[in-house]
Design a protein around this motif. Structure first.
Motif, mmCIF file in Angstrom:
data_model
loop_
_atom_site.group_PDB
_atom_site.id
_atom_site.type_symbol
_atom_site.label_atom_id
_atom_site.label_comp_id
_atom_site.label_asym_id
_atom_site.label_seq_id
_atom_site.Cartn_x
_atom_site.Cartn_y
_atom_site.Cartn_z
ATOM 1 N N ALA A 139 1.469 -1.083 0.158
ATOM 2 C CA ALA A 139 -0.390 -0.022 -0.139
ATOM 3 C C ALA A 139 0.747 1.290 -0.083
ATOM 4 C CB ALA A 139 -0.895 -0.155 1.645
ATOM 5 N N TRP A 140 1.920 1.278 1.071
ATOM 6 C CA TRP A 140 2.399 2.352 0.720
ATOM 7 C C TRP A 140 3.433 2.218 -0.378
ATOM 8 C CZ3 TRP A 140 8.436 1.785 0.292
ATOM 9 C CH2 TRP A 140 8.874 3.079 0.803
ATOM 10 N N ILE A 141 3.839 1.494 -1.236
ATOM 11 C CA ILE A 141 4.417 2.054 -2.683
ATOM 12 C C ILE A 141 3.513 2.355 -3.537
ATOM 13 C CG2 ILE A 141 5.329 -0.019 -4.666
ATOM 14 C CD1 ILE A 141 7.175 -1.379 -2.176
ATOM 15 N N GLU A 142 1.941 1.892 -3.752
ATOM 16 C CA GLU A 142 1.150 2.040 -4.444
ATOM 17 C C GLU A 142 0.977 3.760 -4.333
ATOM 18 O OE1 GLU A 142 -2.278 -0.070 -3.393
ATOM 19 O OE2 GLU A 142 -1.644 -1.726 -4.157
ATOM 20 N N ALA A 143 1.076 3.696 -2.550
ATOM 21 C CA ALA A 143 0.628 5.439 -2.982
ATOM 22 C C ALA A 143 1.818 6.660 -3.307
ATOM 23 C CB ALA A 143 0.765 5.875 -1.647
ATOM 24 N N HIS A 144 2.852 6.367 -3.930
ATOM 25 C CA HIS A 144 3.773 6.883 -4.421
ATOM 26 C C HIS A 144 3.544 8.025 -5.224
ATOM 27 C CE1 HIS A 144 7.334 4.588 -2.277
ATOM 28 N NE2 HIS A 144 6.346 5.273 -1.273
ATOM 29 N N ALA A 145 3.177 7.004 -6.407
ATOM 30 C CA ALA A 145 2.636 7.514 -7.217
ATOM 31 C C ALA A 145 1.203 8.539 -7.417
ATOM 32 C CB ALA A 145 1.839 6.569 -8.639
ATOM 33 N N PRO A 146 0.913 8.811 -7.100
ATOM 34 C CA PRO A 146 -0.219 10.057 -6.467
ATOM 35 C C PRO A 146 0.183 10.991 -5.933
ATOM 36 C CG PRO A 146 -1.810 7.852 -6.068
ATOM 37 C CD PRO A 146 0.013 7.083 -6.504
ATOM 38 N N ALA A 147 1.321 10.156 -4.566
ATOM 39 C CA ALA A 147 1.342 11.995 -4.342
ATOM 40 C C ALA A 147 2.304 12.929 -5.067
ATOM 41 C CB ALA A 147 2.584 10.947 -2.680
ATOM 42 N N TRP A 148 3.160 11.622 -5.868
ATOM 43 C CA TRP A 148 4.367 12.972 -6.969
ATOM 44 C C TRP A 148 3.323 13.116 -7.797
ATOM 45 C CZ3 TRP A 148 8.725 14.161 -8.001
ATOM 46 C CH2 TRP A 148 9.053 14.855 -9.491
ATOM 47 N N GLN A 201 2.133 16.430 -6.751
ATOM 48 C CA GLN A 201 3.300 17.416 -5.960
ATOM 49 C C GLN A 201 3.595 17.397 -4.569
ATOM 50 O OE1 GLN A 201 3.038 21.306 -7.901
ATOM 51 N NE2 GLN A 201 3.736 20.467 -9.389
ATOM 52 N N SER A 202 3.223 16.338 -3.815
ATOM 53 C CA SER A 202 3.360 16.310 -2.278
ATOM 54 C C SER A 202 4.542 15.716 -1.578
ATOM 55 C CB SER A 202 2.353 16.324 -1.681
ATOM 56 O OG SER A 202 2.022 15.081 -1.744
ATOM 57 N N ASN A 203 5.032 14.459 -2.774
ATOM 58 C CA ASN A 203 6.286 13.327 -1.637
ATOM 59 C C ASN A 203 6.853 13.247 -2.942
ATOM 60 O OD1 ASN A 203 7.376 11.535 -0.991
ATOM 61 N ND2 ASN A 203 6.068 11.432 0.748
ATOM 62 N N ALA A 204 8.033 12.634 -2.997
ATOM 63 C CA ALA A 204 8.949 12.047 -4.165
ATOM 64 C C ALA A 204 9.791 11.623 -3.608
ATOM 65 C CB ALA A 204 9.775 13.341 -5.038
ATOM 66 N N THR A 205 9.600 9.885 -3.487
ATOM 67 C CA THR A 205 9.727 8.447 -3.060
ATOM 68 C C THR A 205 10.472 8.537 -3.883
ATOM 69 O OG1 THR A 205 8.061 8.615 -1.505
ATOM 70 C CG2 THR A 205 9.528 6.659 -1.273
ATOM 71 N N PHE A 206 11.394 7.519 -4.197
ATOM 72 C CA PHE A 206 12.680 6.667 -4.678
ATOM 73 C C PHE A 206 13.366 5.942 -4.060
ATOM 74 C CE2 PHE A 206 12.964 11.131 -5.809
ATOM 75 C CZ PHE A 206 13.026 11.024 -7.479
ATOM 76 N N ALA A 207 13.114 4.694 -4.295
ATOM 77 C CA ALA A 207 13.872 2.848 -4.018
ATOM 78 C C ALA A 207 15.397 3.536 -4.719
ATOM 79 C CB ALA A 207 13.604 1.922 -4.889
ATOM 80 N N ILE A 208 16.542 3.644 -3.141
ATOM 81 C CA ILE A 208 17.641 3.312 -3.330
ATOM 82 C C ILE A 208 18.690 1.758 -3.480
ATOM 83 C CG2 ILE A 208 19.751 3.929 -2.189
ATOM 84 C CD1 ILE A 208 18.576 5.497 -0.517
#
Length: 166
Positions: free
Chosen positions: A33-42, A45-52
């Motif tokens: 669910a956390w991963i699925e939330a990344h695209a909508p947040a991007w 324009q509220s969050n930019a999350t990346f895998a390292i």
């Protein structure tokens, strides 16, 4: 996708959920669910999350994000690194690249970060990024039934630019 000498910062995929669960201690359902939330947040324009990811091996090493407040042109930098990757400089390397992205691409004016006082290694990462200490937020968070105080660091775009082009 963003690149450093040893790392690739890329969007998380559903295939990363198992490793997120193992490395970060999140249940797999919560990780998905956390991963699925990344695209909508991007998109918001509220969050930019990346895998390292280790570029050489393709293995997940951690996560990094900017929690963005576009109306104030600021963001909070946050990250976690899998324990088996501690003390390799990955937090500093990935954070430096994301700070550059925040100022160069997102047009931010301020990037801040926090660390729990019991984790001075994160404070050293922030100092290496050129962030300045701004103070202590006492009992800022409740974690595992214990209040944690946090040190606040920040860097402004003119400071970042001056350090890059002395």
């Amino acid at each position: 996708m963003l690149y450093t000498e040893r790392l690739t910062l890329r969007p998380f995929t559903p295939h990363d959920a198992f490793d997120v669960e193992r490395f970060a201690g999140a249940r797999e359902v919560a990780a998905a669910a956390w991963i699925e939330a990344h695209a909508p947040a991007w998109n918001e324009q509220s969050n930019a999350t990346f895998a390292i990811v280790e570029t050489a091996t393709g293995r997940l090493a951690g996560a990094i994000s900017l929690m963005i407040k576009p109306e104030h042109r600021r963001a909070e930098l946050g990250y976690w690194i899998a324990v088996h990757n501690w003390n390799r400089g990955y937090a500093t390397e990935a954070s430096r690249r994301l700070v550059d992205f925040g100022f160069e691409v997102l047009g931010l004016h301020r990037i801040e970060s926090r660390h729990f006082l019991r984790n001075p290694a994160s404070g050293r990462v922030m100092q290496k990024l050129g962030m300045q200490p701004e103070g202590i937020e006492r009992d800022w968070a409740l974690k595992w039934d214990r209040f944690e105080s946090a040190a606040v660091y920040a860097i402004l775009e003119p400071e970042w630019r001056a350090a890059r082009h002395p």
